[in-house]
Design a protein around this motif. Structure first.
Motif, PDB file in Angstrom:
ATOM      1  N   UNK B   1     103.654  38.737  92.643  1.00 32.66           N
ATOM      2  CA  UNK B   1     104.793  39.348  91.927  1.00 32.66           C
ATOM      3  C   UNK B   1     106.114  38.790  92.479  1.00 32.66           C
ATOM      4  N   UNK B   2     106.226  38.735  93.803  1.00 28.99           N
ATOM      5  CA  UNK B   2     107.455  38.198  94.412  1.00 28.99           C
ATOM      6  C   UNK B   2     107.198  36.839  95.061  1.00 28.99           C
ATOM      7  N   UNK B   3     106.258  36.103  94.469  1.00 31.02           N
ATOM      8  CA  UNK B   3     105.871  34.810  95.049  1.00 31.02           C
ATOM      9  C   UNK B   3     107.063  33.866  95.213  1.00 31.02           C
ATOM     10  N   UNK B   4     107.982  33.917  94.252  1.00 26.31           N
ATOM     11  CA  UNK B   4     109.128  32.997  94.309  1.00 26.31           C
ATOM     12  C   UNK B   4     110.013  33.261  95.528  1.00 26.31           C
ATOM     13  N   UNK B   5     109.864  34.443  96.131  1.00 25.09           N
ATOM     14  CA  UNK B   5     110.683  34.780  97.305  1.00 25.09           C
ATOM     15  C   UNK B   5     110.102  34.218  98.597  1.00 25.09           C
ATOM     16  N   UNK B   6     108.793  33.884  98.546  1.00 24.72           N
ATOM     17  CA  UNK B   6     108.091  33.473  99.753  1.00 24.72           C
ATOM     18  C   UNK B   6     108.793  32.391 100.576  1.00 24.72           C
ATOM     19  N   UNK B   7     109.254  31.297  99.944  1.00 23.58           N
ATOM     20  CA  UNK B   7     109.888  30.256 100.760  1.00 23.58           C
ATOM     21  C   UNK B   7     111.085  30.766 101.567  1.00 23.58           C
ATOM     22  N   UNK B   8     111.805  31.772 101.028  1.00 24.45           N
ATOM     23  CA  UNK B   8     112.997  32.272 101.729  1.00 24.45           C
ATOM     24  C   UNK B   8     112.642  33.081 102.971  1.00 24.45           C
ATOM     25  N   UNK B   9     111.395  33.531 103.035  1.00 25.58           N
ATOM     26  CA  UNK B   9     110.964  34.303 104.200  1.00 25.58           C
ATOM     27  C   UNK B   9     110.621  33.389 105.363  1.00 25.58           C
ATOM     28  N   UNK B  10     110.548  32.102 105.096  1.00 23.63           N
ATOM     29  CA  UNK B  10     110.247  31.138 106.164  1.00 23.63           C
ATOM     30  C   UNK B  10     111.471  31.054 107.081  1.00 23.63           C
ATOM     31  N   UNK B  11     111.293  31.302 108.371  1.00 23.60           N
ATOM     32  CA  UNK B  11     112.441  31.367 109.288  1.00 23.60           C
ATOM     33  C   UNK B  11     113.375  30.170 109.195  1.00 23.60           C
ATOM     34  N   UNK B  12     112.790  28.983 109.095  1.00 23.14           N
ATOM     35  CA  UNK B  12     113.609  27.776 109.082  1.00 23.14           C
ATOM     36  C   UNK B  12     114.540  27.750 107.862  1.00 23.14           C
ATOM     37  N   UNK B  13     113.958  28.077 106.695  1.00 22.49           N
ATOM     38  CA  UNK B  13     114.744  28.105 105.460  1.00 22.49           C
ATOM     39  C   UNK B  13     115.820  29.178 105.537  1.00 22.49           C
ATOM     40  N   UNK B  14     115.419  30.345 106.036  1.00 25.30           N
ATOM     41  CA  UNK B  14     116.350  31.465 106.120  1.00 25.30           C
ATOM     42  C   UNK B  14     117.503  31.135 107.067  1.00 25.30           C
ATOM     43  N   UNK B  15     117.164  30.456 108.163  1.00 25.41           N
ATOM     44  CA  UNK B  15     118.198  30.061 109.125  1.00 25.41           C
ATOM     45  C   UNK B  15     119.232  29.160 108.465  1.00 25.41           C
ATOM     46  N   UNK B  16     118.733  28.181 107.695  1.00 24.94           N
ATOM     47  CA  UNK B  16     119.634  27.259 107.002  1.00 24.94           C
ATOM     48  C   UNK B  16     120.505  28.015 105.992  1.00 24.94           C
TER      49      UNK B  16
END
Lengths: 176, 254
Positions: B1-16
Motif C-alpha cells: 500500500x505504501x510501497x512507494x514510500x519505502x526508498x525514503x525510509x532508507x537512512x542514506x536517502x533520508x539523510x540526503x
C-alpha cells in the motif's frame, strides 16, 4: 500487509482504543469536577446529577459576568463588592484587594474564596476572564459600540464608575 | 500500500533528503518568523480590551499549536516505528521530542506571562493549562524513556509506545475549553468558523504559525540528520561520507 505487521497493528490499535476508552470513561466520571469554577446557577441550584450544593464555609471558585452597576467600592479601603450572574441567579462577591486590569462591569471573572451563605462569597483572589475575540479599538467601537479608553486616562482621581460607563452599553454582549 | 514510500525510509536517502530540505526550510522559517514577529509585535493595532498585552499571542498561539503538531507527527512516527519497524521513524521520535518539548515550554511560559497582566495570575489549574502541562510531561517521558533501558532497542520501543498512547491527550487539550469551564478562553482560529480575530491581526498570526511550523520542520531535519549519522556510524556510506568531507575540508580534528 504481512501477517506480523498486521498483528502488531492490531495490538497497537487495541492498546490505543482501550486507553482512549479508559481516559474517556475517567473524564466522564470526573465531569464537573474538572470545571475550574461554579457558576451562580450551579451554586444556587446545585450541580451535577445529584444537585449537590456547596455548604457555607466551603472554599470554592465562582465564575460569572459582573453585573453592570453592581460594583460598590469602599471610599477609604480596598474593599469592593460586586454581583455575578450567568443565566439567572445572582451571587455577591466581597473582596479586599487590587482587581486585575481587565476587571470591568460586564466582564467575565473568576473569584476564589469562601462561601459565607447561599449567595455571598468572601473572595481571596479575583481573576479576569477574557474572550477569544481580538480586534483593534476602532473595529470594536464600530461593531460593538465599545469606546476604548486607554488605562492611563481611566483613573482621574477616584471616579472608577467613569471607567465602566463607556463599556456599559455593550456589556450585555460581552460573553465570558 | 505504501510501497512507494519505502526508498525514503532508507537512512542514506533520508539523510540526503534532510540535507537537501534543511537550508530551504530554515531560510523560509527565518524569513516568515521575521515578518510574523515584526508585523505582529510592532505593527498590528492594539486590542480594544487588552491593549498591547495581547501581542504575545503571536508567540503563544504558534508555539501552542505546534507543540501539539509536533506531538502528532511524533505519534505518527511512533506508529510507523512500532508496526512497520522502520528505523528512521524510530529516530524521528527522538529528533522531534526535544523540539516539541521546547515549543510546549514556550507556550506555557508565554501563557503565564500573558496570564499575569490579563487574568491576574501566572498559573491556574484549569483544564487547558493542566492538559498542556501534561503534554510537556509526555514529551519529557518520551525523552527519558528512550534512554532508560540498558538495551537501546527496548528503550526505543517503550518511548515509541508512550509517544503513541500520549495522543489521547491532544483532543483533551483542544476541547478542554469547550468541555469544561476554564479560565482560558475558547479557540480563536482553530475552529470551523470565521476566526474571531480581526483581519489586521490574523495575517501576522497566520504567518507566525507558518513560521513556527517551518522552524519545527527545519530543526527536525537537522536533528534527524544527526541521529542518522550517529546510528549508522559504522556503515560504509557514512564512512565514505566522512572521509570525503574530511578531504575537502580544512578541519583536521573531529
Amino acid at each position: 500487509m504481512n501477517p506480523r505487521r498486521k498483528q502488531r497493528l492490531m495490538a497497537v490499535s487495541a492498546i490505543l482504543l482501550l486507553l482512549s476508552g479508559a481516559v474517556g470513561a475517567m473524564l466522564y466520571a470526573l465531569q464537573e469536577n474538572v470545571d475550574l469554577f461554579y457558576t451562580p446557577t450551579q451554586l444556587l441550584e446545585g450541580f451535577g446529577k445529584d444537585k449537590i450544593k456547596p455548604v457555607p464555609g466551603q472554599r470554592l471558585r465562582i465564575g460569572g459576568m459582573v453585573v453592570p452597576g453592581s460594583v460598590k467600592r469602599d471610599e477609604s479601603t480596598l474593599k469592593v463588592s460586586f454581583d455575578l450572574v450567568d443565566t439567572g441567579p445572582i451571587v455577591t462577591v466581597h473582596y479586599e484587594g487590587i482587581l486585575p486590569d481587565l476587571f470591568r462591569e460586564g466582564q467575565g471573572i473568576v473569584a476564589q474564596g469562601t462561601l459565607l451563605d447561599a449567595t455571598n462569597i468572601e473572595a481571596t483572589e479575583v481573576l479576569a476572564k477574557h474572550d477569544e475575540e481580538y480586534m483593534p479599538p476602532e473595529v470594536a467601537e464600530a461593531m460593538k459600540g465599545i469606546k476604548h479608553v486607554p488605562p492611563a486616562k481611566t483613573y482621574p482621581g477616584k471616579t472608577y464608575p467613569a471607567t465602566s460607563a463607556p463599556v456599559a452599553p455593550a456589556a450585555a454582549e460581552v460573553q465570558q | 500500500m505504501f510501497k512507494w514510500l519505502d526508498p525514503y525510509a532508507k537512512p542514506e536517502t533520508l539523510y540526503r533528503l534532510c540535507g537537501l530540505w534543511f537550508p530551504w526550510l530554515m531560510t523560509a522559517a527565518f524569513i516568515s518568523l521575521l515578518i510574523g514577529m515584526v508585523w505582529g509585535l510592532a505593527f498590528t493595532p492594539a486590542d480594544y480590551q487588552q491593549g498591547d498585552s495581547y501581542r504575545i499571542i503571536h508567540i503563544h498561539v504558534p508555539a501552542a499549536i505546534w507543540s501539539m503538531g509536533a506531538y502528532s507527527s511524533m505519534a505518527i512516527a511512533a506508529l510507523i516505528a512500532l508496526v512497520w519497524q522502520v528505523k528512521a521513524a524510530q529516530w524521528a521520535i527522538g529528533a522531534i521530542a526535544p523540539i516539541g518539548a521546547v515549543f510546549t515550554v514556550i507556550a506555557l511560559f508565554t501563557g503565564a506571562a500573558w496570564g499575569k497582566p490579563m487574568w491576574g495570575t501566572w498559573w491556574v489549574w484549569d483544564a487547558r493549562l493542566t492538559s498542556e502541562l501534561i503534554l510537556l510531561f509526555l514529551y519529557l517521558g518520551v525523552i527519558a524513556l528512550s534512554g532508560a533501558f540498558a538495551d537501546r532497542q527496548t528503550g526505543a520501543k517503550a518511548s515509541a509506545l508512550l509517544a503513541l498512547v500520549g495522543v489521547v491527550n491532544l483532543p483533551i487539550i483542544h476541547f478542554s475549553v469547550e468541555w469544561w469551564n476554564t479560565l482560558h478562553q475558547g479557540a480563536t482560529i482553530t475552529k470551523f468558523a470565521k476566526p474571531s480575530i480581526d483581519a489586521s491581526m490574523l495575517w501576522p498570526l497566520l504567518i507566525s504559525i507558518l513560521a513556527f511550523g517551518l522552524w519545527l520542520a527545519a530543526l527536525t531535519c537537522l536533528r534527524l540528520k544527526t541521529a542518522i549519522l550517529q546510528n549508522e556510524q559504522h556503515r560504509p556510506w557514512v564512512r565514505q561520507l566522512v572521509s570525503s568531507s574530511l578531504k575537502s575540508s580544512v578541519i583536521k580534528e573531529g
